[in-house]
Each structure stands twice: as structure tokens, then as C-alpha cells.
Design an enzyme around this catalytic site. Structure first.
Site, PDB file in Angstrom:
ATOM      1  CB  VAL A 150      -0.971   0.033   1.200  1.00 17.98           C
ATOM      2  CG1 VAL A 150      -2.043  -1.028   1.066  1.00 17.98           C
ATOM      3  CG2 VAL A 150      -0.245  -0.079   2.509  1.00 17.98           C
ATOM      4  CB  SER A 151       0.673   4.362  -1.881  1.00 20.34           C
ATOM      5  OG  SER A 151       0.670   3.633  -3.069  1.00 20.34           O
ATOM      6  CB  THR A 152      -0.621   6.285   2.473  1.00 19.41           C
ATOM      7  OG1 THR A 152      -1.957   5.785   2.402  1.00 19.41           O
ATOM      8  CG2 THR A 152      -0.333   7.162   1.263  1.00 19.41           C
TER       9      THR A 152
END
Length: 188
Positions: free
Chosen positions: A9-11
Site C-alpha cells: 500500500v502506498s500510505t
């Protein structure tokens, strides 16, 4: 021959549950989890997953975009896996490089994506050339004219204004003021 999952996941705010559920349902014995943007060069969980894999294993992702930063990077990872005898599966896209058809499909997708990227670059270059031919140049707008820079320097040298006050006066950031203060704006 193990199926090893990789989820990213990016964040920190994004939720991994969907990816983890799919990877477990896809038969993954172990899942490496990354909380980092795909564009970052350092992805320790991916490095760990790649180091963990052995010939005959399969790296499983939910989608190809979870694995590669770009088409080129994705192709490099897939080629590295293939050289080591490790398969690659993208569950939601139906890609499985452990089969001849899956390898063909993966390489076709990579070739199409690279072709699309090349077309975008070509169109961008054509557009920039057309704009230059009409006298337009790129880049951001000038925030501080030479006159404003001299005025900002004079205010700074008076030592009665903070850099923030000077920036507020000209409607720019402190960084812009500092950039102009470090450049000699006085005519020689």
C-alpha cells in the site's frame, strides 16, 4: 515449491485487508507486506521477498502495479524471477508466468505498455517542439522580477524585517526569498 505473496500500500492509511485476503485465498504460505510508495527505489519488504524465493517458487501479487514502479521496473523484476526459475502470478489479472500462455500474456502486456509510454513521450516532445516554434517556452512563471529581488534584498539588509515578512510582502515563499538572497542581484 511455495507460493509467496507480496502486498503493498502506498500510505499507512490504506488498508491491506483486501490484498491479504486475496493472497491467502491464492494459496500463499507467507506474505511480505510493504507500506511504501511504488515509486520509491527502496522497498525492503520486496527485497526480503525476492531474497526468500527459491527456484520453483512463485511470487504472487494481487495486481502487477503492486510489484513494479514502472513497466521497465516490472519487466526487470519479472526477468530476474524467470532467470532464477521463480514464477510470477497476478491474481486479478489472470497472469501466471509458470505457464507458456501466461508468459506470453505477460510479455504482450509489457510490450503494449512500453509502446504506449513511447507514444506519450513522442507526443509530448512533438507538443513541446510546436510550442517552441510559436515562441513559447516551458517552466514555471517568474515569481520575483529583478526589481522585486533588489527590493527584497534591501529589506533584508535593513535588518528590520524577517524573511517571512519579506516573503509575505511579495507573496512568495521563504525559499524563494532565500534563493534570491543567495544570488547576486546587484548589477555589476
Amino acid at each position: 515449491m511455495a507460493s509467496i505473496g507480496y502486498a503493498r500500500v502506498s500510505t499507512r492509511d490504506q488498508i491491506l485487508d483486501g490484498q491479504l485476503d486475496q493472497l491467502r485465498a491464492g494459496g500463499c504460505e507467507k506474505v511480505f507486506v510493504e507500506h511504501a510508495s511504488g515509486v520509491l527505489a527502496k522497498r525492503p519488504a520486496l527485497d526480503d521477498a525476492l531474497a526468500y524465493l527459491r527456484g520453483g517458487d512463485t511470487l504472487v501479487v494481487t495486481k502487477l502495479d503492486r510489484l513494479g514502479r514502472s513497466v521497465r521496473n516490472l519487466k526487470e523484476v519479472a526477468d530476474g524471477l524467470e532467470l532464477r526459475g521463480v514464477g510470477l502470478k497476478a491474481l486479478s489479472q489472470g497472469i501466471d508466468t509458470t505457464t507458456p500462455g501466461g508468459r506470453l500474456f505477460f510479455h504482450m502486456l509489457a510490450a503494449i505498455a512500453e509502446f504506449e509510454h513511447d507514444l506519450i513521450v513522442e507526443r509530448t516532445q512533438d507538443g513541446l517542439a510546436a510550442a517552441r516554434a510559436r515562441g513559447r517556452v516551458g517552466g514555471g512563471r517568474v515569481k520575483m522580477t529583478a526589481t522585486k529581488a533588489r527590493q527584497a534584498r534591501a529589506m533584508y539588509e535593513e535588518k528590520t524585517y524577517t524573511v517571512q515578512q519579506i516573503a509575505d510582502t511579495f507573496g512568495v515563499s521563504r525559499g524563494t526569498i532565500y534563493r534570491h538572497l543567495t544570488h547576486d542581484t546587484h548589477p555589476a
